[in-house]
Design an enzyme around this catalytic site. Structure first.
Site, PDB file in Angstrom:
ATOM      1  N   MET A   1      45.488 -74.962  20.215  1.00 35.71           N
ATOM      2  CA  MET A   1      46.726 -75.710  20.371  1.00 35.71           C
ATOM      3  C   MET A   1      46.502 -77.157  19.964  1.00 35.71           C
ATOM      4  O   MET A   1      45.703 -77.855  20.585  1.00 35.71           O
ATOM      5  CB  MET A   1      47.196 -75.655  21.826  1.00 35.71           C
ATOM      6  CG  MET A   1      47.606 -74.274  22.287  1.00 35.71           C
ATOM      7  SD  MET A   1      48.034 -74.252  24.053  1.00 35.71           S
ATOM      8  CE  MET A   1      46.399 -74.228  24.779  1.00 35.71           C
TER       9      MET A   1
ATOM     10  N   PHE B   1      47.506 -82.146  26.249  1.00 36.06           N
ATOM     11  CA  PHE B   1      47.020 -82.529  24.925  1.00 36.06           C
ATOM     12  C   PHE B   1      46.139 -81.422  24.326  1.00 36.06           C
ATOM     13  O   PHE B   1      46.171 -80.291  24.776  1.00 36.06           O
ATOM     14  CB  PHE B   1      46.363 -83.912  24.959  1.00 36.06           C
ATOM     15  CG  PHE B   1      47.312 -84.977  25.450  1.00 36.06           C
ATOM     16  CD1 PHE B   1      48.318 -85.446  24.625  1.00 36.06           C
ATOM     17  CD2 PHE B   1      47.240 -85.452  26.747  1.00 36.06           C
ATOM     18  CE1 PHE B   1      49.223 -86.398  25.079  1.00 36.06           C
ATOM     19  CE2 PHE B   1      48.137 -86.407  27.211  1.00 36.06           C
ATOM     20  CZ  PHE B   1      49.129 -86.877  26.364  1.00 36.06           C
ATOM     21  N   GLY B   2      45.375 -81.731  23.242  1.00 40.88           N
ATOM     22  CA  GLY B   2      44.714 -80.687  22.460  1.00 40.88           C
ATOM     23  C   GLY B   2      43.867 -79.743  23.293  1.00 40.88           C
ATOM     24  O   GLY B   2      43.128 -80.178  24.166  1.00 40.88           O
ATOM     25  N   SER B   3      43.906 -78.453  23.008  1.00 39.81           N
ATOM     26  CA  SER B   3      43.218 -77.494  23.853  1.00 39.81           C
ATOM     27  C   SER B   3      43.184 -76.113  23.199  1.00 39.81           C
ATOM     28  O   SER B   3      43.575 -75.946  22.044  1.00 39.81           O
ATOM     29  CB  SER B   3      43.913 -77.418  25.216  1.00 39.81           C
ATOM     30  OG  SER B   3      45.316 -77.306  25.039  1.00 39.81           O
ATOM     31  N   ARG B   4      42.758 -75.115  23.974  1.00 37.56           N
ATOM     32  CA  ARG B   4      42.576 -73.777  23.426  1.00 37.56           C
ATOM     33  C   ARG B   4      42.682 -72.750  24.547  1.00 37.56           C
ATOM     34  O   ARG B   4      42.367 -73.029  25.706  1.00 37.56           O
ATOM     35  CB  ARG B   4      41.191 -73.724  22.777  1.00 37.56           C
ATOM     36  CG  ARG B   4      40.714 -72.385  22.311  1.00 37.56           C
ATOM     37  CD  ARG B   4      39.405 -72.581  21.579  1.00 37.56           C
ATOM     38  NE  ARG B   4      38.496 -71.455  21.770  1.00 37.56           N
ATOM     39  CZ  ARG B   4      37.274 -71.404  21.289  1.00 37.56           C
ATOM     40  NH1 ARG B   4      36.800 -72.416  20.598  1.00 37.56           N
ATOM     41  NH2 ARG B   4      36.525 -70.351  21.499  1.00 37.56           N
TER      42      ARG B   4
END
Length: 219
Positions: A99, A186-189
């Site tokens: 993401m 925020f940015g992640s997976r």
């Protein structure tokens, strides 16, 4: 479209920061029109970026008792057989969804069932695409057992920008497919581990939507 509840505090702090910054610039640099306009544009851009990150768009969810639905928006970066060392301790089929900051960051249950296992792990903040992020970053591990007895493991993984993972489930909860189980700021997976032989409908680099795109099917 609405704003997700996890964004209320962050948005309020952003607005406060913008107000203080603009008041300071207007007071100290009233004669520098170019600087004031630059800060105005920066402030607007910052507000819109934060606002879009916490958006919660209306969706018609995909449903199916034997379907496995994507737990997050993003891009498929991994489809491979791998060892799952925490819960199963054997080989599983791993599917990972990255993401970016522009994706919706709500996480949704891929199947309906009962939460058989849950654990939160504090950790590092490596880039979400780093293979070590699965075992070294801040993360949660959830296992949901389907009514047919099949367990599915999914893992929230914080990225380099993320500093907070939120979850709304605990062991013993009955969960419903496509309902929210958490949020990552925020940015992640998100990684999902399936039994070997599970039919997967995705391809590498495919863009998917949480609660809508069919990841695969339970046997």
């Amino acid at each position: 479209m609405t704003i997700h509840k996890e964004g209320y505090t962050t948005i309020a702090l952003t607005v406060l920061f913008i107000f203080v910054l603009n008041a300071f610039i207007d007071y100290k640099f009233a004669d520098l029109a170019w600087l004031r306009w630059f800060i105005y544009l920066f402030s607007l851009s910052l507000f819109l970026i934060v606002l879009q990150f916490f958006r919660n768009p209306s969706r018609s969810f995909t449903a199916g008792d034997k379907l496995i639905i994507c737990p997050a928006d993003g891009k498929v970066v991994v489809i491979e057989e791998t060892e799952e060392p925490e819960y199963f301790k054997d080989k599983r089929l791993q599917v990972s969804i990255f993401m970016s900051p522009v994706n919706v960051h709500i996480n949704r249950n891929p199947i309906s069932g009962v939460v058989a296992f849950f654990k939160y792990h504090p950790g590092k903040y490596l880039a979400a695409w780093n293979p070590k992020s699965s075992t070294e970053n801040e993360r949660t591990t959830t296992v949901v057992t389907h009514s047919n007895g099949t367990p599915v493991l999914f893992r929230q993984i914080a990225g380099a920008l993320a500093r907070r993972i939120v979850w709304y489930i605990k062991e013993g909860d009955a969960v419903e497919q496509s309902k929210e189980f958490g949020f990552i700021k925020f940015g992640s997976r998100v990684d999902i581990f399936l039994p070997l032989g599970t039919k997967v409908n995705l391809e590498l680099n495919q863009v998917v939507k949480g609660g809508i795109t069919v990841l695969g099917e339970l046997s």
